[in-house]
Design a protein around this motif. Structure first.
Motif, PDB file in Angstrom:
ATOM      1  N   GLU A  56       7.015   3.882  -5.737  1.00 10.03           N
ATOM      2  CA  GLU A  56       8.253   4.624  -5.529  1.00 10.03           C
ATOM      3  C   GLU A  56       8.794   4.375  -4.130  1.00 10.03           C
ATOM      4  N   PRO A  57      10.107   4.509  -3.943  1.00 10.93           N
ATOM      5  CA  PRO A  57      10.671   4.414  -2.595  1.00 10.93           C
ATOM      6  C   PRO A  57      10.355   5.680  -1.816  1.00 10.93           C
ATOM      7  N   HIS A  58      10.393   5.566  -0.496  1.00  8.77           N
ATOM      8  CA  HIS A  58      10.140   6.757   0.325  1.00  8.77           C
ATOM      9  C   HIS A  58      10.659   6.497   1.733  1.00  8.77           C
ATOM     10  N   PRO A  59      11.178   7.534   2.412  1.00 10.64           N
ATOM     11  CA  PRO A  59      11.664   7.356   3.792  1.00 10.64           C
ATOM     12  C   PRO A  59      10.593   6.804   4.743  1.00 10.64           C
ATOM     13  N   ILE A  60       9.323   7.064   4.470  1.00  9.70           N
ATOM     14  CA  ILE A  60       8.262   6.560   5.344  1.00  9.70           C
ATOM     15  C   ILE A  60       8.257   5.035   5.359  1.00  9.70           C
ATOM     16  N   VAL A  61       8.577   4.413   4.222  1.00 10.59           N
ATOM     17  CA  VAL A  61       8.634   2.950   4.168  1.00 10.59           C
ATOM     18  C   VAL A  61       9.705   2.439   5.124  1.00 10.59           C
ATOM     19  N   GLU A  62      10.872   3.074   5.113  1.00 17.18           N
ATOM     20  CA  GLU A  62      11.947   2.684   6.026  1.00 17.18           C
ATOM     21  C   GLU A  62      11.547   2.949   7.479  1.00 17.18           C
ATOM     22  N   LEU A  95       6.902  -9.756  -1.060  1.00 20.13           N
ATOM     23  CA  LEU A  95       6.597  -8.775  -2.098  1.00 20.13           C
ATOM     24  C   LEU A  95       6.962  -9.319  -3.476  1.00 20.13           C
ATOM     25  N   PRO A  96       6.089  -9.142  -4.460  1.00 24.65           N
ATOM     26  CA  PRO A  96       6.491  -9.476  -5.830  1.00 24.65           C
ATOM     27  C   PRO A  96       7.755  -8.702  -6.190  1.00 24.65           C
ATOM     28  N   PRO A  97       8.653  -9.279  -6.980  1.00 24.58           N
ATOM     29  CA  PRO A  97       9.941  -8.628  -7.271  1.00 24.58           C
ATOM     30  C   PRO A  97       9.837  -7.187  -7.733  1.00 24.58           C
ATOM     31  N   ILE A  98       8.867  -6.870  -8.580  1.00 25.96           N
ATOM     32  CA  ILE A  98       8.765  -5.501  -9.076  1.00 25.96           C
ATOM     33  C   ILE A  98       8.443  -4.531  -7.949  1.00 25.96           C
ATOM     34  N   ALA A  99       7.631  -4.959  -6.977  1.00 22.41           N
ATOM     35  CA  ALA A  99       7.287  -4.083  -5.862  1.00 22.41           C
ATOM     36  C   ALA A  99       8.493  -3.849  -4.964  1.00 22.41           C
ATOM     37  N   ARG A 100       9.248  -4.908  -4.680  1.00 22.61           N
ATOM     38  CA  ARG A 100      10.441  -4.733  -3.844  1.00 22.61           C
ATOM     39  C   ARG A 100      11.452  -3.836  -4.537  1.00 22.61           C
ATOM     40  N   GLU A 101      11.604  -4.014  -5.839  1.00 19.22           N
ATOM     41  CA  GLU A 101      12.546  -3.183  -6.583  1.00 19.22           C
ATOM     42  C   GLU A 101      12.118  -1.721  -6.563  1.00 19.22           C
ATOM     43  N   LYS A 102      10.842  -1.465  -6.779  1.00 18.60           N
ATOM     44  CA  LYS A 102      10.343  -0.084  -6.791  1.00 18.60           C
ATOM     45  C   LYS A 102      10.501   0.577  -5.423  1.00 18.60           C
ATOM     46  N   LEU A 103      10.367  -0.213  -4.351  1.00 17.81           N
ATOM     47  CA  LEU A 103      10.504   0.328  -2.996  1.00 17.81           C
ATOM     48  C   LEU A 103      11.968   0.428  -2.558  1.00 17.81           C
ATOM     49  N   ALA A 104      12.867  -0.081  -3.379  1.00 16.30           N
ATOM     50  CA  ALA A 104      14.313  -0.029  -3.098  1.00 16.30           C
ATOM     51  C   ALA A 104      14.658  -0.682  -1.768  1.00 16.30           C
ATOM     52  N   LEU A 105      14.066  -1.845  -1.522  1.00 12.09           N
ATOM     53  CA  LEU A 105      14.357  -2.595  -0.299  1.00 12.09           C
ATOM     54  C   LEU A 105      15.455  -3.609  -0.625  1.00 12.09           C
ATOM     55  N   GLU A 119       0.838  -1.206   0.000  1.00 15.09           N
ATOM     56  CA  GLU A 119       0.000   0.000   0.000  1.00 15.09           C
ATOM     57  C   GLU A 119       0.874   1.258   0.000  1.00 15.09           C
ATOM     58  N   PHE A 120       1.939   1.241   0.809  1.00 14.66           N
ATOM     59  CA  PHE A 120       2.803   2.416   0.921  1.00 14.66           C
ATOM     60  C   PHE A 120       3.592   2.689  -0.353  1.00 14.66           C
ATOM     61  N   ALA A 121       3.619   1.731  -1.260  1.00  7.89           N
ATOM     62  CA  ALA A 121       4.297   1.975  -2.538  1.00  7.89           C
ATOM     63  C   ALA A 121       3.594   3.058  -3.335  1.00  7.89           C
ATOM     64  N   ASP A 122       2.303   3.279  -3.065  1.00 11.89           N
ATOM     65  CA  ASP A 122       1.513   4.309  -3.737  1.00 11.89           C
ATOM     66  C   ASP A 122       1.457   5.543  -2.833  1.00 11.89           C
ATOM     67  N   ALA A 123       1.886   6.686  -3.351  1.00 17.20           N
ATOM     68  CA  ALA A 123       1.985   7.913  -2.537  1.00 17.20           C
ATOM     69  C   ALA A 123       0.646   8.318  -1.936  1.00 17.20           C
ATOM     70  N   ARG A 124      -0.453   8.031  -2.618  1.00 16.02           N
ATOM     71  CA  ARG A 124      -1.766   8.452  -2.104  1.00 16.02           C
ATOM     72  C   ARG A 124      -2.107   7.702  -0.823  1.00 16.02           C
ATOM     73  N   ILE A 125      -1.886   6.403  -0.812  1.00 16.22           N
ATOM     74  CA  ILE A 125      -2.188   5.624   0.385  1.00 16.22           C
ATOM     75  C   ILE A 125      -1.171   5.927   1.480  1.00 16.22           C
ATOM     76  N   ARG A 126       0.083   6.022   1.094  1.00 15.26           N
ATOM     77  CA  ARG A 126       1.144   6.305   2.075  1.00 15.26           C
ATOM     78  C   ARG A 126       0.863   7.614   2.818  1.00 15.26           C
ATOM     79  N   SER A 127       0.508   8.647   2.082  1.00  9.11           N
ATOM     80  CA  SER A 127       0.214   9.931   2.722  1.00  9.11           C
ATOM     81  C   SER A 127      -1.046   9.846   3.569  1.00  9.11           C
TER      82      SER A 127
END
Length: 306
Positions: free
Chosen positions: A190-196, A227-237, A51-59
């Protein structure tokens, strides 16, 4: 026997009224999966990451919830809402879910880049519901007990009635369907400090203080592994979140142990009693569960079926 749980001021009594059905049948895959706290913990974190991969839900979550200040309380409330949808009497489930919807109606704002969002946006509701199904199902399959493809498809189908109560318009029908849904949204990820920051809370144990300390970091890494590989890659984990062999052994041991311990006051046990089944119904063999359900269908007392 545990006291009824409370959510938004309402008492949720899983044992009463006797006979009132839940939205899902005791023989459902959901009843089997949701009884396991390891599956719910790992799957819940994986769902939030997606969910946090999407800026709208994360915010929306970070700016409008109490997660940062009260991760324990926020996690408990989320867990209760999930449990009542599966095990609770239908009337209680409707009250709680309507309360959640009323709160979400107030969640509106703009992302840091100026994109407007509202929690009741159908696209966001659909994605949040789908990530929960994906997370819980795959965590149980990976760390508790393997599920067949037919069981996985059943799980997705079972989710539809509860999802509709939340206002969801579309929910996936299979793993492949979920991945197709994700791929449509992936350009937004997208990656974001909130994910970390969120993963830091999970690894610290603040959100699950009752879990053994050695499992806190393993829970976070296990969630990332789902996480599916594309999601992990996009989140830069990166590799620091790789699951270790020791993590796997510890989580599987904890998951399998939890799958055998029937706590009489827990929602799954209380719900079983409400529906005329032994409190440890879900902790018996599947063959015995089928016999008990067949006996209940013919009006035979549960004690006579054991």
């Amino acid at each position: 026997m545990n006291a009824p749980q409370s959510y938004l001021g309402w008492k949720i009594d899983y044992a009463n009224p006797p006979g009132e059905p839940a939205y899902l049948d005791p023989g459902s895959v959901h009843w089997r999966v949701y009884k396991n706290p390891i599956a719910l913990a790992v799957g819940g974190v994986a769902a939030v990451l997606l969910e946090f991969a999407d800026a709208r839900i994360r915010s929306g979550v970070w700016d409008h919830s109490t997660y940062k200040a009260d991760p324990i309380g926020r996690s408990k409330r989320t867990g209760i809402a999930a449990m009542v949808g599966v095990y609770g009497p239908q009337a209680a489930a409707r009250r709680v879910i309507q309360g959640v919807t009323n709160m979400h109606a107030r969640v509106v704002g703009d992302t840091p880049r100026g994109e407007a969002y509202k929690a009741l946006d159908v696209e966001l509701l659909d994605w949040v519901s789908a990530t929960a199904a994906y997370g819980f199902l795959n965590a149980y399959d990976r760390f508790v007990a393997p599920l067949g493809e037919a069981e996985k498809t059943r799980f997705y189908a079972e989710a539809h009635p509860i999802a509709r109560l939340y206002g969801v318009k579309y929910s996936p029908t299979s793993q492949a369907d979920f991945l197709a849904m994700m791929n449509k949204l992936a350009p937004r990820f997208e990656p974001h400090p909130i994910v970390e920051e969120f993963l830091g809370i999970i690894q610290s144990g603040q959100a699950a203080p009752n879990a053994p300390r050695f499992l806190h970091k393993a829970l976070a890494r296990a969630a990332v592994s789902l996480l599916p590989p594309i999601a992990r890659e996009k989140l830069a984990l990166g590799r620091e979140y790789d699951l270790t062999p020791l993590d796997v052994l510890a989580l599987k041991a904890a998951g399998r142990l939890a799958d055998r311990i029937a706590l009489r006051g827990s929602p799954p046990c209380q719900a079983s009693l409400r529906l005329g089944l032994p409190y440890d119904f879900l902790y018996r063999s599947q063959a015995e569960q089928k016999r008990l359900l067949a006996a209940r269908a013919t009006g035979e007392p549960a004690s006579a079926a054991t």
